[in-house]
Design a protein around this motif. Sequence first.
Motif, PDB file in Angstrom:
ATOM      1  N   ILE A   4      54.058  32.439 132.220  1.00 39.23           N
ATOM      2  CA  ILE A   4      52.757  31.759 132.267  1.00 39.23           C
ATOM      3  C   ILE A   4      51.752  32.521 131.410  1.00 39.23           C
ATOM      4  N   LYS A   5      51.827  33.848 131.441  1.00 40.91           N
ATOM      5  CA  LYS A   5      50.924  34.652 130.606  1.00 40.91           C
ATOM      6  C   LYS A   5      51.148  34.348 129.130  1.00 40.91           C
ATOM      7  N   ASP A   6      52.417  34.243 128.694  1.00 39.25           N
ATOM      8  CA  ASP A   6      52.709  33.895 127.298  1.00 39.25           C
ATOM      9  C   ASP A   6      52.121  32.535 126.947  1.00 39.25           C
ATOM     10  N   PHE A   7      52.266  31.575 127.854  1.00 41.44           N
ATOM     11  CA  PHE A   7      51.732  30.233 127.621  1.00 41.44           C
ATOM     12  C   PHE A   7      50.212  30.277 127.464  1.00 41.44           C
ATOM     13  N   ILE A   8      49.563  31.028 128.341  1.00 38.18           N
ATOM     14  CA  ILE A   8      48.105  31.145 128.269  1.00 38.18           C
ATOM     15  C   ILE A   8      47.693  31.809 126.959  1.00 38.18           C
ATOM     16  N   ASP A   9      48.371  32.896 126.587  1.00 40.65           N
ATOM     17  CA  ASP A   9      48.033  33.607 125.355  1.00 40.65           C
ATOM     18  C   ASP A   9      48.226  32.744 124.114  1.00 40.65           C
ATOM     19  N   THR A  10      49.345  32.030 124.040  1.00 44.41           N
ATOM     20  CA  THR A  10      49.626  31.260 122.818  1.00 44.41           C
ATOM     21  C   THR A  10      48.959  29.893 122.844  1.00 44.41           C
ATOM     22  N   THR A  11      49.157  29.138 123.886  1.00 39.87           N
ATOM     23  CA  THR A  11      48.664  27.759 123.904  1.00 39.87           C
ATOM     24  C   THR A  11      47.175  27.681 124.165  1.00 39.87           C
ATOM     25  N   ILE A  12      46.712  28.374 125.173  1.00 41.32           N
ATOM     26  CA  ILE A  12      45.302  28.249 125.540  1.00 41.32           C
ATOM     27  C   ILE A  12      44.414  29.073 124.605  1.00 41.32           C
ATOM     28  N   LEU A  13      44.709  30.336 124.462  1.00 43.87           N
ATOM     29  CA  LEU A  13      43.805  31.185 123.692  1.00 43.87           C
ATOM     30  C   LEU A  13      43.961  31.008 122.179  1.00 43.87           C
ATOM     31  N   HIS A  14      45.179  30.917 121.695  1.00 39.79           N
ATOM     32  CA  HIS A  14      45.373  30.831 120.247  1.00 39.79           C
ATOM     33  C   HIS A  14      45.346  29.392 119.737  1.00 39.79           C
ATOM     34  N   ASP A  15      46.241  28.548 120.251  1.00 36.21           N
ATOM     35  CA  ASP A  15      46.385  27.197 119.711  1.00 36.21           C
ATOM     36  C   ASP A  15      45.142  26.334 119.933  1.00 36.21           C
ATOM     37  N   LEU A  16      44.546  26.437 121.109  1.00 38.79           N
ATOM     38  CA  LEU A  16      43.336  25.649 121.361  1.00 38.79           C
ATOM     39  C   LEU A  16      42.206  26.106 120.448  1.00 38.79           C
ATOM     40  N   ASN A  17      42.069  27.402 120.273  1.00 34.48           N
ATOM     41  CA  ASN A  17      41.038  27.918 119.369  1.00 34.48           C
ATOM     42  C   ASN A  17      41.268  27.403 117.951  1.00 34.48           C
ATOM     43  N   THR A  18      42.520  27.374 117.508  1.00 36.37           N
ATOM     44  CA  THR A  18      42.854  26.844 116.184  1.00 36.37           C
ATOM     45  C   THR A  18      42.454  25.372 116.090  1.00 36.37           C
ATOM     46  N   MET A  19      42.720  24.606 117.138  1.00 37.75           N
ATOM     47  CA  MET A  19      42.377  23.188 117.163  1.00 37.75           C
ATOM     48  C   MET A  19      40.862  22.991 117.087  1.00 37.75           C
ATOM     49  N   ILE A  20      40.116  23.796 117.822  1.00 39.67           N
ATOM     50  CA  ILE A  20      38.656  23.689 117.839  1.00 39.67           C
ATOM     51  C   ILE A  20      38.086  23.991 116.456  1.00 39.67           C
ATOM     52  N   GLN A  21      38.670  24.952 115.760  1.00 41.15           N
ATOM     53  CA  GLN A  21      38.171  25.364 114.447  1.00 41.15           C
ATOM     54  C   GLN A  21      38.589  24.420 113.317  1.00 41.15           C
ATOM     55  N   CYS A  22      39.564  23.561 113.558  1.00 44.52           N
ATOM     56  CA  CYS A  22      40.083  22.661 112.525  1.00 44.52           C
ATOM     57  C   CYS A  22      39.181  21.433 112.379  1.00 44.52           C
ATOM     58  N   PRO A  23      38.647  21.204 111.192  1.00 43.53           N
ATOM     59  CA  PRO A  23      37.773  20.031 110.990  1.00 43.53           C
ATOM     60  C   PRO A  23      38.484  18.734 111.391  1.00 43.53           C
ATOM     61  N   GLY A  24      37.798  17.946 112.191  1.00 45.19           N
ATOM     62  CA  GLY A  24      38.335  16.661 112.624  1.00 45.19           C
ATOM     63  C   GLY A  24      39.066  16.696 113.947  1.00 45.19           C
ATOM     64  N   LEU A  25      39.392  17.878 114.444  1.00 50.14           N
ATOM     65  CA  LEU A  25      40.127  17.963 115.716  1.00 50.14           C
ATOM     66  C   LEU A  25      39.261  18.444 116.877  1.00 50.14           C
ATOM     67  N   GLN A  26      38.003  18.772 116.595  1.00 49.39           N
ATOM     68  CA  GLN A  26      37.143  19.306 117.655  1.00 49.39           C
ATOM     69  C   GLN A  26      37.036  18.356 118.839  1.00 49.39           C
ATOM     70  N   TYR A  27      36.883  17.070 118.577  1.00 47.45           N
ATOM     71  CA  TYR A  27      36.700  16.116 119.670  1.00 47.45           C
ATOM     72  C   TYR A  27      37.985  15.914 120.461  1.00 47.45           C
ATOM     73  N   LEU A  28      39.120  15.983 119.798  1.00 43.99           N
ATOM     74  CA  LEU A  28      40.397  15.872 120.514  1.00 43.99           C
ATOM     75  C   LEU A  28      40.612  17.061 121.434  1.00 43.99           C
ATOM     76  N   SER A  29      40.012  18.181 121.096  1.00 48.49           N
ATOM     77  CA  SER A  29      40.202  19.376 121.908  1.00 48.49           C
ATOM     78  C   SER A  29      39.622  19.224 123.313  1.00 48.49           C
ATOM     79  N   PHE A  30      38.648  18.315 123.520  1.00 57.69           N
ATOM     80  CA  PHE A  30      38.072  18.122 124.858  1.00 57.69           C
ATOM     81  C   PHE A  30      39.127  17.643 125.848  1.00 57.69           C
ATOM     82  N   GLY A  31      39.969  16.705 125.426  1.00 54.81           N
ATOM     83  CA  GLY A  31      41.043  16.223 126.299  1.00 54.81           C
ATOM     84  C   GLY A  31      42.036  17.313 126.619  1.00 54.81           C
ATOM     85  N   VAL A  32      42.355  18.105 125.621  1.00 52.69           N
ATOM     86  CA  VAL A  32      43.282  19.220 125.817  1.00 52.69           C
ATOM     87  C   VAL A  32      42.664  20.251 126.757  1.00 52.69           C
ATOM     88  N   MET A  33      41.375  20.540 126.573  1.00 51.99           N
ATOM     89  CA  MET A  33      40.698  21.510 127.444  1.00 51.99           C
ATOM     90  C   MET A  33      40.735  21.071 128.898  1.00 51.99           C
TER      91      MET A  33
END
Length: 97
Positions: A4-33
């Motif tokens: 679970i820690k690996d999932f949190i580190d990669t998916t939540i902290l890294h991948d979500l941050n990447t999605m938020i920073q990517c132009p055009g994906l910020q709004y999609l990140s709300f559903g993921v959050m």
Amino acid sequence: MATIKDFIDTTILHDLNTMIQCPGLQYLSFGVMGSLIEFLGACHDTCGFFEEGVSEKRFRAAICKLDSFSAYRKYNKSGNGWLCYETVPPSGIVWEA
């Protein structure tokens, strides 16, 4: 096998941050959050991860129990007009890595 820690580190902290920073994906990140907040709540209860009917309970529990969401606790109470589970607070959502 990932923990679970690996999932949190990669998916939540890294991948979500990447999605938020990517132009055009910020709004999609709300559903993921929203789903990830629910997941974090699931990490703190005794129900199985695939238990049905506990989505709102888990979402609210994550907001109440995790310090990262302390700024949103005031929006997690009935009667305030901005329930986190139902609407986005007027201040938006700030994700801290």
